[in-house]
Design a protein around this motif. Structure first.
Motif, short mmCIF file in Angstrom:
data_model
loop_
_atom_site.label_atom_id
_atom_site.label_comp_id
_atom_site.label_asym_id
_atom_site.label_seq_id
_atom_site.Cartn_x
_atom_site.Cartn_y
_atom_site.Cartn_z
N ILE A 160 5.49 0.73 12.12
CA ILE A 160 6.34 0.23 10.93
C ILE A 160 5.38 -0.48 9.96
O ILE A 160 4.77 -1.14 10.50
CB ILE A 160 7.57 -0.73 11.35
CG1 ILE A 160 8.31 0.03 12.39
CG2 ILE A 160 8.15 -1.21 10.16
CD1 ILE A 160 9.44 -0.97 12.99
N GLU A 161 5.51 0.09 8.91
CA GLU A 161 4.90 -0.69 7.69
C GLU A 161 5.96 -0.96 6.64
O GLU A 161 6.79 -0.24 6.30
CB GLU A 161 3.88 0.23 7.21
CG GLU A 161 3.09 -0.14 5.84
CD GLU A 161 1.81 -1.29 6.28
OE1 GLU A 161 1.76 -1.88 5.29
OE2 GLU A 161 1.59 -1.43 7.29
N ALA A 162 5.73 -2.41 6.19
CA ALA A 162 6.73 -2.93 5.44
C ALA A 162 6.13 -3.12 4.01
O ALA A 162 4.94 -3.69 3.80
CB ALA A 162 7.39 -4.12 6.06
N ALA A 163 6.95 -3.00 2.94
CA ALA A 163 6.50 -3.23 1.61
C ALA A 163 7.60 -3.88 0.80
O ALA A 163 8.72 -3.27 1.02
CB ALA A 163 5.81 -2.11 0.97
N ILE A 164 7.44 -4.65 0.08
CA ILE A 164 8.33 -5.20 -1.10
C ILE A 164 8.45 -3.92 -2.21
O ILE A 164 9.58 -3.91 -2.33
CB ILE A 164 7.92 -6.47 -1.67
CG1 ILE A 164 8.03 -7.54 -0.67
CG2 ILE A 164 8.94 -6.90 -2.89
CD1 ILE A 164 7.51 -9.05 -1.08
N ARG A 165 7.37 -3.77 -2.79
CA ARG A 165 7.42 -2.54 -3.50
C ARG A 165 6.59 -1.36 -2.97
O ARG A 165 5.43 -1.65 -2.56
CB ARG A 165 6.71 -3.01 -5.01
CG ARG A 165 7.56 -3.91 -5.57
CD ARG A 165 6.68 -4.03 -7.08
NE ARG A 165 7.27 -5.37 -7.81
CZ ARG A 165 6.41 -5.65 -8.72
NH1 ARG A 165 5.62 -5.18 -9.25
NH2 ARG A 165 6.83 -6.92 -9.19
N PRO A 166 7.30 -0.25 -2.70
CA PRO A 166 6.39 0.87 -2.09
C PRO A 166 5.47 1.26 -3.07
O PRO A 166 5.70 1.52 -4.41
CB PRO A 166 7.54 2.03 -1.82
CG PRO A 166 8.54 1.59 -2.90
CD PRO A 166 8.46 0.16 -2.99
#
Length: 66
Positions: free
Chosen positions: A22-28
């Motif tokens: 899993i990679e998480a980002a606020i802004r993709p």
């Protein structure tokens, strides 16, 4: 200084029979997908995990939507 060049995913889950990366980002950003591909490529070469070549690795990009 060497540690600044290491790569890591935001989460790694192992519920059999597959690994979930899993990679998480606020802004993709387009680079986030490339990061996931890189992590998937490096994961089997991480000796501490003991991933077998036949194990499935699923990739998830988690991001916020306004």
């Amino acid at each position: 200084m060497v540690g600044a060049w290491r790569r890591w995913a935001d989460a790694l889950v192992y519920p059999p029979p597959e690994w979930i990366l899993i990679e998480a980002a606020i802004r993709p950003e387009p680079g986030d997908i490339s990061k996931l591909e890189l992590y998937k490529m490096l994961l089997p070469h991480t000796p501490d995990l003991g991933i077998k070549p036949d194990q499935k690795i699923r990739m998830i990009l988690l991001y916020a939507i306004e």
